[in-house]
Scaffold this motif. Structure first.
Motif: not given
Length: 238
Positions: A18-19, A22-23, A25-26, A30-33, A36
């Protein structure tokens, strides 16, 4: 491995993934939220799904209706995705359990999905599967068939098309990137052609990217990535 050690390992394993997502996405602005992670649990048993839930997994994907029913009934508070080939005789079981069906591409399944969803009083959310790369060994709509299929689905009150799904050619990340970008462009063109604003807003999902190619999928705009072995490696498989 003991049950406790297995749970701790899965929590650590999933948390690290998940980390990483999220990284990524940044990095792609992109917005991680908005992304899915669907944990593809087709290779693991109910006990491992329970561990996955404790590890924080909310979305699970199954490709066999019987397994979808078994695990979905065991954990009804999770979100269940059907990601396998749709068989006509299994449609009632799929609709009874699936929150989102990723693999609609055959027109003769539309009426059966509508009938099953209506009998349950639900609106079945689906994605249209597109064979963007036009691979002979893969299922899915040809890009030019997409508009007609969407029109047929939109006439059904108990079917909601939420977006598109594809599988990229394996073994070549450059081809995968091109495939994902083409699907995103198809989706954008479809949204422009939709006359109903509400439908246009709901038509936002791009299910693309698996364990080997999720990074280029995120770069191209995936909202759902389907991850199996990077979450449930050989340690957990039945």
């Amino acid at each position: 491995m003991s049950a406790m050690n297995s749970l701790n390992s899965l929590k650590s394993h999933y948390g690290a993934f998940v980390d990483e997502v999220q990284q990524c996405c940044l990095e792609y602005h992109r917005t991680p939220d908005d992304v899915r992670i669907v944990a593809v649990s087709k290779t693991v048993g109910v006990d491992v799904v329970a561990q996955g839930i404790e590890a924080g997994i909310r979305d699970f994907g199954e490709n066999r209706p019987d397994d979808l029913t078994l695990k979905g009934q065991a954990f009804p508070d999770r979100t269940w995705h059907f990601i396998g080939n749709i068989q006509s005789r299994k449609i009632p079981a799929i609709v009874a359990q699936a929150d989102l069906i990723h693999s609609l591409y055959q027109a003769h399944h539309i009426e059966l999905l509508e009938k099953s969803a209506a009998s349950l009083g639900k609106v079945q959310k689906v994605l249209l599967e597109v064979n963007v790369a036009r691979e002979a060994n893969k299922q899915g709509l040809a890009p030019q068939e997409l508009a007609g299929m969407l029109e047929q689905c939109s006439a059904q009150p108990h079917i909601q098309v939420c977006g598109l799904m594809t599988m990229a050619p394996q073994g070549d990340l450059i081809q995968a990137q091109e495939c994902f970008e083409n699907l995103a462009e198809l989706a954008q063109n479809m949204r422009k052609s939709l006359s109903n604003v509400l439908v246009e807003q709901e038509f936002r999902e791009l299910s693309m990217g698996m364990s080997e190619d999720w990074r280029p999928a995120l770069a191209a705009g995936a909202t759902i990535i389907r991850i199996g072995r990077l979450i449930f490696d050989d340690t957990y498989r039945t």
